[in-house]
Design an enzyme around this catalytic site. Structure first.
Site, PDB file in Angstrom:
ATOM      1  N   GLU A   1       4.792  -5.158   7.168  1.00 55.33           N
ATOM      2  CA  GLU A   1       3.957  -4.203   7.918  1.00 55.33           C
ATOM      3  C   GLU A   1       4.372  -4.072   9.371  1.00 55.33           C
ATOM      4  OE1 GLU A   1       2.841  -6.561   5.828  1.00 55.33           O
ATOM      5  OE2 GLU A   1       1.136  -5.819   4.655  1.00 55.33           O
TER       6      GLU A   1
ATOM      7  N   ALA B   1       0.865  -1.180   0.000  1.00 50.75           N
ATOM      8  CA  ALA B   1       0.000   0.000   0.000  1.00 50.75           C
ATOM      9  C   ALA B   1       0.901   1.228   0.000  1.00 50.75           C
ATOM     10  CB  ALA B   1      -0.876  -0.023   1.239  1.00 50.75           C
TER      11      ALA B   1
ATOM     12  N   GLY C   1       0.820  -5.148   0.806  1.00 54.93           N
ATOM     13  CA  GLY C   1      -0.355  -5.246  -0.067  1.00 54.93           C
ATOM     14  C   GLY C   1      -0.035  -5.830  -1.434  1.00 54.93           C
TER      15      GLY C   1
ATOM     16  N   GLU D   1      -0.113  -9.403  -0.988  1.00 55.71           N
ATOM     17  CA  GLU D   1      -1.528  -9.763  -0.823  1.00 55.71           C
ATOM     18  C   GLU D   1      -2.270  -9.776  -2.165  1.00 55.71           C
ATOM     19  OE1 GLU D   1      -1.918  -6.846   2.307  1.00 55.71           O
ATOM     20  OE2 GLU D   1      -2.694  -8.396   3.647  1.00 55.71           O
TER      21      GLU D   1
END
Ligand code: COA
Length: 282
Positions: A156, A90, A133, A136
């Site tokens: 993270e 992200a 992300g 992911e």
């Protein structure tokens, strides 16, 4: 139906498939295109992916979706080149100053679920960083093809966070509890070779073979009945959602229902007559 929502941050390339059955099928390759920020996912990218998912689901010609990241741009004079990246997570700059109330709506309708919920086959084509992300997104796809120099990880923890796009759950399901726990708690990256060894990656290929390999996989999937392949995906997914005995029953229901489809009749007749199946998709 309608045109694919091609944007600057998400380039969409539709490749017709020679062997698609029914004819007219295509593989749609989606390139997340923010190479100067290692293709990290900002609000604009997320919105573009969601719009593309809605289009892919509604257009019958779309048979397989391939996700990838843009290659680095030529660096300006005297500057170092940015590294290769699938998606480096992200966009962290969007997290600055955010409270739980502000972040919640973004994660209630998050991009990873849109990808996961696609009923058509999805492939992540990874060369470079697939972090946070980005890992992911790869985990939300059905198959992963990667290069040895790729790096997978959930860093993270180093931001005072945990994965929020389904990473803890999907890593556990794909790799098992022990490996998932180590990746999530350590935040350490693993390279493509190790990711392949532990089953995070289906196929490991050199960078110059990556697209051909991903396209070969995609074309093979595109040659199947589009209806049957959706049912196959749903059946395998049932193993993630349900207890074993319920999953066995779910598979039996899906299997039996296929006996009422035109494509099952076509597939069986093609085998018996030593012919090629011309699927109808029904
Ligand atoms: N969000 C926002 N920007 C990011 C980013 C992210 N997740 N990942 C990289 N970038 C940006 C950097 O800020 C930098 O921008 P700049 O050139 O304008 O300063 C650019 O992308 C290149 O990254 P840089 O850190 O200089 O490259 P590097 O080769 O030194 O390191 C990484 C590469 C992947 C190790 C490093 O960028 C990194 O750790 N990124 C964050 C990964 C992460 O924590 N992801 C999970 C987010 S929830």
């Amino acid at each position: 139906m309608g045109a694919p929502p091609d944007t600057d941050v998400l380039r969409i390339e539709n490749v017709p498939v020679g062997t698609a059955s029914p004819a007219g099928g295509m593989v749609t390759i989606w390139t997340i295109n923010r190479p100067d920020k290692l293709n990290s996912l900002n609000a604009e990218v997320n919105a573009a992916i969601k719009a593309a998912c809605a289009w892919a689901e509604s257009d019958d010609d779309v048979r397989v979706i391939v996700f990838t990241g843009a290659s680095p741009n030529e660096p300006p004079e005297g500057k170092r080149a940015k590294p290769n990246s699938f998606v480096a997570g992200a966009d962290i700059s969007e997290f600055e100053g955010m409270s739980s109330v502000q972040i919640r709506p973004i994660f209630d309708d998050n991009v990873w679920e849109h990808i996961w919920n696609l009923s058509k086959p999805t492939i992540a084509m990874v060369d470079g960083f697939a972090l946070g992300g980005g890992s992911e997104i790869a985990l939300s796809c059905d198959l992963r093809v990667a290069t040895p120099r790729s790096k997978f990880g959930t860093p993270e923890i180093n931001l005072g966070l945990i994965p929020g796009g389904g990473g803890t759950q999907r890593l556990c399901r794909l790799l098992g509890y022990g490996r998932a726990m180590e990746m999530v708690m350590s935040g350490d990256n693993i390279d493509g070779t190790e990711a392949h060894r532990i089953g995070l990656v289906n196929h490991l290929v050199e960078p110059d073979e990556l697209r051909d390999k991903a396209m070969a996989l995609a074309e093979n999937l595109a040659s199947k009945s589009p209806h049957t392949i959706r049912v196959a995906k749903a059946a395998v997914r049932a193993a993630l959602e349900q207890p074993f005995s319920a999953g066995i029953l779910a598979e039996r229901d899906l299997f039996c229902a296929l006996f009422d489809t035109a494509d099952m009749e076509i597939g069986v007749q093609a085998f018996l007559n030593r012919d090629t199946a011309e699927w109808t998709g029904a």
